[in-house]
Design a protein around this motif. Structure first.
Motif, PDB file in Angstrom:
ATOM      1  N   ALA A  12       0.832  -1.212   0.000  1.00  0.00           N
ATOM      2  CA  ALA A  12       0.000   0.000   0.000  1.00  0.00           C
ATOM      3  C   ALA A  12       0.862   1.256   0.000  1.00  0.00           C
ATOM      4  O   ALA A  12       0.553   2.234  -0.687  1.00  0.00           O
ATOM      5  N   PHE A  13       1.956   1.243   0.738  1.00  0.00           N
ATOM      6  CA  PHE A  13       2.851   2.396   0.800  1.00  0.00           C
ATOM      7  C   PHE A  13       3.457   2.694  -0.571  1.00  0.00           C
ATOM      8  O   PHE A  13       3.439   3.835  -1.045  1.00  0.00           O
ATOM      9  N   PHE A  14       3.993   1.673  -1.239  1.00  0.00           N
ATOM     10  CA  PHE A  14       4.614   1.897  -2.543  1.00  0.00           C
ATOM     11  C   PHE A  14       3.586   2.240  -3.605  1.00  0.00           C
ATOM     12  O   PHE A  14       3.888   2.982  -4.543  1.00  0.00           O
ATOM     13  N   TYR A  15       2.377   1.735  -3.483  1.00  0.00           N
ATOM     14  CA  TYR A  15       1.306   2.111  -4.412  1.00  0.00           C
ATOM     15  C   TYR A  15       1.015   3.612  -4.297  1.00  0.00           C
ATOM     16  O   TYR A  15       0.949   4.319  -5.303  1.00  0.00           O
ATOM     17  N   LEU A  19       1.866   6.687  -7.051  1.00  0.00           N
ATOM     18  CA  LEU A  19       0.854   7.628  -7.538  1.00  0.00           C
ATOM     19  C   LEU A  19       1.339   9.063  -7.405  1.00  0.00           C
ATOM     20  O   LEU A  19       1.168   9.874  -8.317  1.00  0.00           O
ATOM     21  N   LYS A  20       1.965   9.387  -6.277  1.00  0.00           N
ATOM     22  CA  LYS A  20       2.468  10.745  -6.064  1.00  0.00           C
ATOM     23  C   LYS A  20       3.629  11.082  -6.984  1.00  0.00           C
ATOM     24  O   LYS A  20       3.790  12.233  -7.373  1.00  0.00           O
ATOM     25  N   SER A  21       4.441  10.080  -7.336  1.00  0.00           N
ATOM     26  CA  SER A  21       5.636  10.320  -8.142  1.00  0.00           C
ATOM     27  C   SER A  21       5.390  10.208  -9.639  1.00  0.00           C
ATOM     28  O   SER A  21       6.284  10.461 -10.430  1.00  0.00           O
ATOM     29  N   GLY A  22       4.202   9.789 -10.033  1.00  0.00           N
ATOM     30  CA  GLY A  22       3.891   9.662 -11.449  1.00  0.00           C
ATOM     31  C   GLY A  22       4.429   8.384 -12.068  1.00  0.00           C
ATOM     32  O   GLY A  22       4.611   8.314 -13.282  1.00  0.00           O
ATOM     33  N   LEU A  23       4.680   7.375 -11.258  1.00  0.00           N
ATOM     34  CA  LEU A  23       5.150   6.084 -11.753  1.00  0.00           C
ATOM     35  C   LEU A  23       3.966   5.122 -11.833  1.00  0.00           C
ATOM     36  O   LEU A  23       2.859   5.445 -11.421  1.00  0.00           O
ATOM     37  N   ALA A  47      12.141   7.129  -9.264  1.00  0.00           N
ATOM     38  CA  ALA A  47      11.384   8.377  -9.171  1.00  0.00           C
ATOM     39  C   ALA A  47      12.262   9.564  -9.576  1.00  0.00           C
ATOM     40  O   ALA A  47      11.803  10.473 -10.272  1.00  0.00           O
ATOM     41  N   ASN A  48      13.518   9.547  -9.160  1.00  0.00           N
ATOM     42  CA  ASN A  48      14.430  10.631  -9.514  1.00  0.00           C
ATOM     43  C   ASN A  48      14.703  10.637 -11.020  1.00  0.00           C
ATOM     44  O   ASN A  48      14.722  11.707 -11.648  1.00  0.00           O
ATOM     45  N   LEU A  49      14.901   9.473 -11.612  1.00  0.00           N
ATOM     46  CA  LEU A  49      15.127   9.403 -13.057  1.00  0.00           C
ATOM     47  C   LEU A  49      13.900   9.860 -13.840  1.00  0.00           C
ATOM     48  O   LEU A  49      14.026  10.550 -14.856  1.00  0.00           O
ATOM     49  N   ALA A  50      12.713   9.493 -13.397  1.00  0.00           N
ATOM     50  CA  ALA A  50      11.490   9.930 -14.067  1.00  0.00           C
ATOM     51  C   ALA A  50      11.335  11.442 -13.984  1.00  0.00           C
ATOM     52  O   ALA A  50      10.911  12.086 -14.949  1.00  0.00           O
ATOM     53  N   PHE A  51      11.697  12.010 -12.846  1.00  0.00           N
ATOM     54  CA  PHE A  51      11.624  13.467 -12.691  1.00  0.00           C
ATOM     55  C   PHE A  51      12.610  14.155 -13.631  1.00  0.00           C
ATOM     56  O   PHE A  51      12.271  15.119 -14.300  1.00  0.00           O
ATOM     57  N   ARG A  52      13.829  13.637 -13.695  1.00  0.00           N
ATOM     58  CA  ARG A  52      14.842  14.252 -14.568  1.00  0.00           C
ATOM     59  C   ARG A  52      14.478  14.100 -16.043  1.00  0.00           C
ATOM     60  O   ARG A  52      14.777  14.976 -16.844  1.00  0.00           O
ATOM     61  N   ARG A  53      13.844  12.975 -16.410  1.00  0.00           N
ATOM     62  CA  ARG A  53      13.408  12.801 -17.790  1.00  0.00           C
ATOM     63  C   ARG A  53      12.298  13.780 -18.161  1.00  0.00           C
ATOM     64  O   ARG A  53      12.135  14.120 -19.328  1.00  0.00           O
TER      65      ARG A  53
END
Length: 65
Positions: A12-15, A19-23, A47-53
């Motif tokens: 539940a935590f990672f779900y 959602l918050k990180s856009g993954l 999450a960091n790589l998705a943000f940088r992309r």
């Protein structure tokens, strides 16, 4: 029994974090169920790589501390 509770809470935590990180929340929820809290470093890297992309050329990222 405690192990099952930890697996469900981790899922539940990672779900929610995905959602918050856009993954992809379904993928991270399932991975959180099987791997548990040890998934946190890998999640932060993704999450960091998705943000940088998502940044475009010439965008400025301000770090305010």
């Amino acid at each position: 029994m405690l192990w099952l509770l930890l697996m469900c809470a981790s899922s539940a935590f990672f779900y929610a974090e995905a959602l918050k990180s856009g993954l992809s929340p379904k993928r991270w929820g399932i991975a959180g169920f099987f791997v548990g809290p040890m998934l946190w470093p890998l999640f932060r890297v993704h999450a960091n790589l998705a943000f940088r992309r998502s940044l475009q050329q010439g965008d400025v990222l301000w770090n305010i501390k």
